[in-house]
Scaffold this motif. Structure first.
Motif, PDB file in Angstrom:
ATOM      1  N   GLY A 230      64.984  30.905 -15.524  1.00 25.88           N
ATOM      2  CA  GLY A 230      64.630  31.942 -16.495  1.00 25.88           C
ATOM      3  C   GLY A 230      63.856  33.074 -15.849  1.00 25.88           C
ATOM      4  O   GLY A 230      64.130  34.261 -16.091  1.00 25.88           O
ATOM      5  N   TYR A 231      62.874  32.743 -15.017  1.00 28.80           N
ATOM      6  CA  TYR A 231      62.097  33.786 -14.336  1.00 28.80           C
ATOM      7  C   TYR A 231      62.944  34.539 -13.313  1.00 28.80           C
ATOM      8  O   TYR A 231      62.720  35.733 -13.066  1.00 28.80           O
ATOM      9  N   LEU A 232      63.913  33.847 -12.716  1.00 33.74           N
ATOM     10  CA  LEU A 232      64.811  34.530 -11.782  1.00 33.74           C
ATOM     11  C   LEU A 232      65.640  35.577 -12.506  1.00 33.74           C
ATOM     12  O   LEU A 232      65.800  36.716 -12.011  1.00 33.74           O
ATOM     13  N   ARG A 233      66.158  35.233 -13.665  1.00 30.93           N
ATOM     14  CA  ARG A 233      66.913  36.208 -14.453  1.00 30.93           C
ATOM     15  C   ARG A 233      66.024  37.365 -14.888  1.00 30.93           C
ATOM     16  O   ARG A 233      66.452  38.528 -14.903  1.00 30.93           O
ATOM     17  N   GLN A 234      64.768  37.042 -15.237  1.00 35.68           N
ATOM     18  CA  GLN A 234      63.847  38.109 -15.637  1.00 35.68           C
ATOM     19  C   GLN A 234      63.533  39.020 -14.460  1.00 35.68           C
ATOM     20  O   GLN A 234      63.454  40.254 -14.630  1.00 35.68           O
ATOM     21  N   ALA A 235      63.353  38.462 -13.277  1.00 35.52           N
ATOM     22  CA  ALA A 235      63.099  39.275 -12.089  1.00 35.52           C
ATOM     23  C   ALA A 235      64.283  40.199 -11.800  1.00 35.52           C
ATOM     24  O   ALA A 235      64.100  41.379 -11.463  1.00 35.52           O
ATOM     25  N   TRP A 236      65.485  39.673 -11.936  1.00 41.20           N
ATOM     26  CA  TRP A 236      66.680  40.476 -11.685  1.00 41.20           C
ATOM     27  C   TRP A 236      66.801  41.616 -12.707  1.00 41.20           C
ATOM     28  O   TRP A 236      67.131  42.757 -12.351  1.00 41.20           O
ATOM     29  N   ARG A 240      66.718  45.607 -11.829  1.00 40.65           N
ATOM     30  CA  ARG A 240      67.780  46.529 -12.236  1.00 40.65           C
ATOM     31  C   ARG A 240      67.215  47.677 -13.079  1.00 40.65           C
ATOM     32  O   ARG A 240      67.762  48.784 -13.062  1.00 40.65           O
ATOM     33  N   ALA A 241      66.121  47.399 -13.801  1.00 44.22           N
ATOM     34  CA  ALA A 241      65.487  48.442 -14.604  1.00 44.22           C
ATOM     35  C   ALA A 241      64.521  49.293 -13.770  1.00 44.22           C
ATOM     36  O   ALA A 241      63.815  50.138 -14.328  1.00 44.22           O
ATOM     37  N   ASP A 242      64.485  49.012 -12.465  1.00 44.27           N
ATOM     38  CA  ASP A 242      63.628  49.755 -11.540  1.00 44.27           C
ATOM     39  C   ASP A 242      62.143  49.548 -11.838  1.00 44.27           C
ATOM     40  O   ASP A 242      61.315  50.406 -11.545  1.00 44.27           O
ATOM     41  N   ASP A 243      61.810  48.370 -12.387  1.00 41.61           N
ATOM     42  CA  ASP A 243      60.409  48.012 -12.629  1.00 41.61           C
ATOM     43  C   ASP A 243      59.988  47.053 -11.521  1.00 41.61           C
ATOM     44  O   ASP A 243      59.971  45.839 -11.687  1.00 41.61           O
ATOM     45  N   ARG A 244      59.619  47.619 -10.381  1.00 38.55           N
ATOM     46  CA  ARG A 244      59.330  46.811  -9.200  1.00 38.55           C
ATOM     47  C   ARG A 244      58.128  45.883  -9.379  1.00 38.55           C
ATOM     48  O   ARG A 244      58.175  44.723  -8.970  1.00 38.55           O
TER      49      ARG A 244
END
Length: 498
Positions: A230-236, A240-244
């Motif tokens: 779940g956290y991996l999907r959130q990180a991705w 993608r949203a450019d929220d580093r």
């Protein structure tokens, strides 16, 4: 009119800090250093729990596995065990937390708790058949405690606090895995736990036995993998949203879950529990199928994993000790009938012993088919149904389904299966949640229930305070289920407005 509760809360905190300061000063001046230090630590812990009560549940899941260790190593017999103490502490902290905030809303409720109540209701008729009322009450109390723990999680786990609880369960398992790996590599062990040509010990952590330790590893590994996914999907998504910054935070949490998953998986292997291995394999298979949104992709992943396993087996790349363990399991559990006529050897002793207790449980169920011999009374009446060469009760039938059937009859088994079927169904429906972490939670819990269902064919998994961890995970499901129903209700409102 202004709300006086924030001001009252601030005053309470100021008084607490002032009292702590006075206690620190008085303790340092009047008491020995060791006693003063202990009082200060206890006071700081109490203050932390009052500020963030969810920490009491985190403490509970981390301390509960110490039950057997303290019972066997404490110089004096202590009243209760760490699980009971910390459960009582969590309830007390929760009560103070609600009172300090002058909460007027109803007490927490959930249909997951209602499903557990159905299970407990099915056990009720067996009370009238129980030889030992105390044993019945002791076992029924576990299910009542699971209901209470689940409701505490519902009430305390709001606004993201539930992620602390999920990681608390995982952290507790990872710490146990470290202890188990130390034992596996020769740090500790008993002669009967030698494996792999007397070069390794079966890991048992602080549980005293490998079986409950392997159950703990198997129950928490799916949750660990699900939360990490779940956290991996959130990180991705954040990347993608450019929220580093958000992507980095999620990636660090993924790393923490990955380390815990490796430790727990290694502990699972080191425990050398065949039932836990089968449960873990089933859990991973179910998670592989349900992880992708499209089930066809999941089935493809499962087929690929199966093909890889067969290829490794055929190529001789599976460690010889693990291969022998699996082969022996297949050979031993297939073809046995009445074990009274089986020739017992060192190789098949554990299997024949387990099946002898299965046979005793079936005899109990045949003699008392409707309400059983009484919840928790398997060991109490075992001598009346024991096979000739197996006079010693092991506490349970080493098969939870047969154990429930023997103790609570057809009524108890049917309602127990009904309650758990509802829980599994709600978990599967929670996979529709869009937030990645909630989806990962539902996926991990689905794997946990799968492991519980399979491993219960060979053991009873509510022993050694594991029911506290199961209660927390059921509470996490209750939160996810409530979030899913709220999302569906809002979608229905939007649809009906058009």
């Amino acid at each position: 009119m202004l709300d006086a509760r924030p001001a009252a809360t601030a005053s309470l905190r100021s008084l607490a800090w002032g009292a702590l300061a006075l206690l620190a000063g008085a303790s340092a001046a009047l008491l020995p250093v060791e006693v003063a230090g202990g009082l200060l630590v206890a006071a700081a812990l109490g203050l932390a729990l009052l500020i963030e009560p969810v920490l009491a549940l985190v403490m509970m899941v981390c301390v509960a596995p110490l039950k057997v260790l303290i019972e066997t190593e404490a110089p004096i017999a202590l009243p209760g065990d760490p699980g009971q103490w910390t459960f009582a502490l969590a309830v007390g902290v929760w009560a103070v937390w609600r009172a300090s905030r002058a909460r007027t809303r109803p007490l927490p409720r959930s249909r997951v708790a209602a499903a557990l109540a159905i299970v407990l209701l099915g056990f009720a008729p067996s009370l009238f058949a129980a030889t030992s009322t105390g044993a019945w009450l002791s076992e029924a109390a576990k299910w009542a405690v699971m209901i209470v723990v689940a409701l505490l999680v519902v009430d305390l786990g709001a606004r993201g606090r539930w992620t602390w609880l999920a990681f608390g369960v995982v952290l507790a398992a990872a710490l146990q895995a470290v202890i188990g790996l130390y034992q596996f590599f020769g740090g500790s062990g008993a002669p009967h736990l030698w494996i792999s040509n007397y070069t390794r010990f079966r890991a048992f952590g602080t549980f005293g036995q490998p079986n409950p330790f392997s159950a703990f590893m198997g129950l928490t590994l799916p949750l660990t993998l699900g939360m990490g996914y779940g956290y991996l999907r959130q990180a991705w998504a954040a990347w993608r949203a450019d929220d580093r910054p958000a992507a980095l935070r999620s990636a660090l949490i993924v790393a923490a879950y990955a380390v815990c998953a490796l430790l727990i998986a290694a502990g699972l292997i080191a425990a050398w529990g065949r039932g836990a291995w089968l449960g873990a394999a089933a859990a991973l298979g179910v998670m592989a199928v349900f992880a992708p949104r499209r089930r066809v992709i999941g089935l493809g992943l499962l087929a690929a994993a199966g093909a890889l396993g067969v290829a490794l087996w055929m190529a001789g790349l599976v460690p010889a000790s693990i291969e022998a363990r699996i082969t022996n399991t297949l050979n031993e559990f297939v073809g046995f009938g009445d074990v009274r006529g089986v020739f017992v050897t060192n190789e098949n002793f554990s299997t024949v012993e387990r099946m002898a207790h299965w046979q005793a449980a079936l005899d109990m169920a045949s003699a008392h088919p409707v309400a059983g011999v009484g919840l928790g009374n398997y060991e109490v009446v075992y001598s009346e149904y024991a096979l000739a060469r197996w006079p010693h009760a092991l506490g349970h039938a080493h098969n939870d389904y047969l154990n429930i059937l023997a103790e609570t009859g057809i009524i108890g088994l049917v309602l127990a299966l009904t309650g758990w079927a509802l829980i599994v169904g709600w978990t599967a429906r929670a996979l529709s949640l869009r937030p990645p972490i909630l989806h990962g939670l539902a996926l991990g819990l689905l794997g946990t229930w799968t492991h519980l269902a399979v491993h219960s064919l060979f053991d009873k998994l509510t022993l050694n305070n594991l029911f506290l961890h199961i209660g927390v995970m059921l509470g996490l499901l209750a939160l996810a289920d409530a979030r899913r129903r709220a999302a569906e209700d809002s979608e229905n409102v939007v649809f009906q407005s058009y």
